[in-house]
Each structure stands twice: as C-alpha cells, then as structure tokens.
Design a protein around this motif. Sequence first.
Motif, PDB file in Angstrom:
ATOM      1  N   PHE A  76      75.481   5.267 -15.085  1.00 18.60           N
ATOM      2  CA  PHE A  76      75.413   6.090 -13.883  1.00 18.60           C
ATOM      3  C   PHE A  76      74.014   6.044 -13.265  1.00 18.60           C
ATOM      4  N   ALA A  77      72.991   6.193 -14.098  1.00 20.27           N
ATOM      5  CA  ALA A  77      71.628   6.217 -13.579  1.00 20.27           C
ATOM      6  C   ALA A  77      71.217   4.873 -12.996  1.00 20.27           C
ATOM      7  N   GLU A  78      71.572   3.788 -13.665  1.00 20.28           N
ATOM      8  CA  GLU A  78      71.219   2.456 -13.163  1.00 20.28           C
ATOM      9  C   GLU A  78      71.920   2.170 -11.843  1.00 20.28           C
ATOM     10  N   ALA A  79      73.184   2.552 -11.742  1.00 23.26           N
ATOM     11  CA  ALA A  79      73.925   2.325 -10.502  1.00 23.26           C
ATOM     12  C   ALA A  79      73.305   3.108  -9.353  1.00 23.26           C
ATOM     13  N   ALA A  80      72.906   4.342  -9.645  1.00 19.89           N
ATOM     14  CA  ALA A  80      72.354   5.204  -8.591  1.00 19.89           C
ATOM     15  C   ALA A  80      70.969   4.763  -8.157  1.00 19.89           C
ATOM     16  N   ARG A  81      70.208   4.210  -9.092  1.00 18.58           N
ATOM     17  CA  ARG A  81      68.796   3.903  -8.824  1.00 18.58           C
ATOM     18  C   ARG A  81      68.623   3.013  -7.600  1.00 18.58           C
ATOM     19  N   SER A  82      69.455   1.993  -7.480  1.00 20.16           N
ATOM     20  CA  SER A  82      69.293   1.037  -6.385  1.00 20.16           C
ATOM     21  C   SER A  82      70.209   1.317  -5.202  1.00 20.16           C
ATOM     22  N   ALA A  83      71.021   2.372  -5.291  1.00 18.78           N
ATOM     23  CA  ALA A  83      72.015   2.632  -4.248  1.00 18.78           C
ATOM     24  C   ALA A  83      71.432   3.451  -3.104  1.00 18.78           C
ATOM     25  N   GLU A  84      71.967   3.219  -1.926  1.00 16.73           N
ATOM     26  CA  GLU A  84      71.636   4.036  -0.763  1.00 16.73           C
ATOM     27  C   GLU A  84      72.625   5.176  -0.581  1.00 16.73           C
ATOM     28  N   VAL A  85      73.885   4.938  -0.969  1.00 15.80           N
ATOM     29  CA  VAL A  85      74.961   5.922  -0.835  1.00 15.80           C
ATOM     30  C   VAL A  85      75.665   6.038  -2.180  1.00 15.80           C
ATOM     31  N   LEU A  86      75.978   7.272  -2.578  1.00 19.48           N
ATOM     32  CA  LEU A  86      76.649   7.542  -3.842  1.00 19.48           C
ATOM     33  C   LEU A  86      78.054   8.070  -3.570  1.00 19.48           C
ATOM     34  N   VAL A  87      79.010   7.660  -4.390  1.00 18.36           N
ATOM     35  CA  VAL A  87      80.398   8.101  -4.247  1.00 18.36           C
ATOM     36  C   VAL A  87      80.842   8.722  -5.563  1.00 18.36           C
ATOM     37  N   ASN A  88      81.211  10.000  -5.520  1.00 13.77           N
ATOM     38  CA  ASN A  88      81.692  10.682  -6.720  1.00 13.77           C
ATOM     39  C   ASN A  88      83.203  10.555  -6.812  1.00 13.77           C
ATOM     40  N   VAL A 117      79.651  17.477 -12.481  1.00 12.21           N
ATOM     41  CA  VAL A 117      78.291  18.005 -12.607  1.00 12.21           C
ATOM     42  C   VAL A 117      77.570  17.339 -13.770  1.00 12.21           C
ATOM     43  N   ASP A 118      78.265  17.181 -14.903  1.00 13.94           N
ATOM     44  CA  ASP A 118      77.645  16.531 -16.055  1.00 13.94           C
ATOM     45  C   ASP A 118      77.270  15.083 -15.736  1.00 13.94           C
ATOM     46  N   GLN A 153      76.498  20.665  -4.216  1.00 14.19           N
ATOM     47  CA  GLN A 153      75.365  20.846  -3.309  1.00 14.19           C
ATOM     48  C   GLN A 153      74.361  21.850  -3.864  1.00 14.19           C
ATOM     49  N   ARG A 154      74.859  22.935  -4.501  1.00 19.33           N
ATOM     50  CA  ARG A 154      73.951  23.919  -5.109  1.00 19.33           C
ATOM     51  C   ARG A 154      73.186  23.333  -6.288  1.00 19.33           C
ATOM     52  N   THR A 155      73.905  22.564  -7.113  1.00 26.26           N
ATOM     53  CA  THR A 155      73.308  22.040  -8.336  1.00 26.26           C
ATOM     54  C   THR A 155      72.309  20.936  -8.045  1.00 26.26           C
ATOM     55  N   PHE A 156      72.580  20.170  -6.996  1.00 30.06           N
ATOM     56  CA  PHE A 156      71.716  19.041  -6.635  1.00 30.06           C
ATOM     57  C   PHE A 156      71.293  19.194  -5.177  1.00 30.06           C
ATOM     58  N   PRO A 157      70.403  20.155  -4.902  1.00 32.87           N
ATOM     59  CA  PRO A 157      70.060  20.494  -3.508  1.00 32.87           C
ATOM     60  C   PRO A 157      69.424  19.351  -2.739  1.00 32.87           C
ATOM     61  N   GLY A 158      68.848  18.383  -3.424  1.00 35.56           N
ATOM     62  CA  GLY A 158      68.248  17.257  -2.723  1.00 35.56           C
ATOM     63  C   GLY A 158      69.259  16.232  -2.237  1.00 35.56           C
ATOM     64  N   ALA A 159      70.476  16.262  -2.783  1.00 37.97           N
ATOM     65  CA  ALA A 159      71.529  15.349  -2.337  1.00 37.97           C
ATOM     66  C   ALA A 159      72.137  15.863  -1.038  1.00 37.97           C
ATOM     67  N   ARG A 160      72.713  14.962  -0.283  1.00 35.90           N
ATOM     68  CA  ARG A 160      73.346  15.321   1.000  1.00 35.90           C
ATOM     69  C   ARG A 160      74.852  15.151   0.828  1.00 35.90           C
ATOM     70  N   VAL A 161      75.500  16.221   0.343  1.00 34.57           N
ATOM     71  CA  VAL A 161      76.898  16.155  -0.080  1.00 34.57           C
ATOM     72  C   VAL A 161      77.834  16.211   1.120  1.00 34.57           C
ATOM     73  N   VAL A 162      78.778  15.277   1.147  1.00 31.49           N
ATOM     74  CA  VAL A 162      79.847  15.277   2.151  1.00 31.49           C
ATOM     75  C   VAL A 162      81.176  15.191   1.418  1.00 31.49           C
ATOM     76  N   LYS A 163      81.999  16.197   1.596  1.00 31.14           N
ATOM     77  CA  LYS A 163      83.335  16.214   0.994  1.00 31.14           C
ATOM     78  C   LYS A 163      84.307  15.550   1.951  1.00 31.14           C
ATOM     79  N   THR A 164      85.071  14.583   1.447  1.00 29.65           N
ATOM     80  CA  THR A 164      86.047  13.905   2.296  1.00 29.65           C
ATOM     81  C   THR A 164      87.034  13.139   1.433  1.00 29.65           C
ATOM     82  N   LEU A 165      88.165  12.767   2.002  1.00 30.97           N
ATOM     83  CA  LEU A 165      89.159  11.867   1.406  1.00 30.97           C
ATOM     84  C   LEU A 165      89.844  12.412   0.165  1.00 30.97           C
ATOM     85  N   ASN A 166      89.581  13.659  -0.218  1.00 31.28           N
ATOM     86  CA  ASN A 166      90.159  14.194  -1.451  1.00 31.28           C
ATOM     87  C   ASN A 166      91.583  14.696  -1.279  1.00 31.28           C
TER      88      ASN A 166
END
Length: 230
Positions: free
Chosen positions: A67-79, A87-88, A133-146
């Motif tokens: 997870f960390a390696e994938a995120a390190r070089s990414a511009e956009v993250l998809v949960n 959260v974990d 969004q509360r747990t990771f305030p620096g991220a820019r969370v967008v909920k969609t497609l769920n």
Amino acid sequence: MRFAVFGTGTVGRTVAAKLVSLGHDVRVGTRDPAATLARTDPAGTGAPVAPYAVWQAQHPRVGLATFAEAARSAEVLVNATGGRVSVDVLSSVGAEHLDGKVLIDLANPLDFSGGWPPVLDPGNNDSLGELLQRTFPGARVVKTLNTMNCAVMVDPARVAGDHDVFLSGDDEEAKASVRELLRSFGWPEANILDLGGIQTARGVEMLLPIWLSLTGRLGHADFNFHVQGA
C-alpha cells in the motif's frame, strides 16, 4: 496520471484495468505482494474470482506493490478495500503519502458480522467518507461510484437510458478532477450529480441496503439509480 488502487478484489481489479486502458500508470496496493501472488484460492464472494496471479498475468501493465509503495509515487489514490478495513489500510500508507492527494473512495462500510443482510458501520449520523476525511485531514476525499456494481462504474453503457453517479467531497478542485475522470469512463456530464460536502456521503452509503435488496430481487447487478427531475 499515476494511480494507486488499494484493494485486490473485483472492484480494485476492474477499476485498475479501466485506468490502464485509458493510458494511466497504475499500481495496485496490497499488504503483502508476494502473499497476494501466491494465493491459489478464488478471491471474493459470490461468483468465483480468479486468483490474483491469474488476473495479473492477463493485465501485465498493472503493477503490484505494498500500500505504501503504491501510494508513494501516485498522484491519485483509489480506495477499493472493504469499508471496515479502509482506515487500517490507509493508516499503513502513512500521512506523508496521503497529504494533498485526491483520495477517491469507492468503498462501503458493510458489516456482515450479524449475517445477512449486512448493516452499515458507520451509518446514519456518520459515513465512511467522512471518517476517512477526519482521520486523514490532509487527503482530499471524494466519495463516488459506490452505489453500483463495479462493471457499471467503468462502463455506464451497460445500463440502458439515463442513470446517475454521485459526488461528495469538501474540496471543489478534487471533485472537478474526479468529474473529469468519470467522463473518461463514459459518464455523461448531465448524469454526474454533485451532492455537496463530504457529509453527503451518508446518503449515498445508505443506498447500499436497497441496492443489495434489488440485486437479490433482480438476480443481476446491471442496474443503477436515476434522479428524474420535473
């Protein structure tokens, strides 16, 4: 663009394959890449899903990393992880790899511990989108497609006629970038409905109980919701 897709299940695989087909650089994140590739049991629930190594061989342009390696070089993250573990998973990434990045949250916090049907946890006065969004305030969370099956997420033409996809998030620039991505998936501009801030994720997550009931009643998942105005 460079994407990190968290989750090796059907949703993560489907979105990753679509992103690669559009020319993006994609890495799928997992806890232990070697263990993921070594699994021989079918993944997911319901209809059997091929082991990840089989799928990986069919999609060689999709990378696999922690997870960390994938995120390190990414511009956009998809949960695309299970909502109860999201959260974990994101905590294992580290705030330094989340801050400032758009985090597209596709997950639903379905709790199956009491059997079928599952319940939402959190629900009613909270949502997974808000929790992230509360747990990771620096991220820019967008909920969609769920609110739909993953095949419909990346190919809205599977469902005839007008049907809609929703956006929830506090960051207008982040929502604009996700809107552009949705258009590249084939969603018409008129069918992308911005509901407002991340608090509106409560409503779209609460659509899941009726979505599950409809899936059982219809016997398939090639359907979606549409808001018909006056």
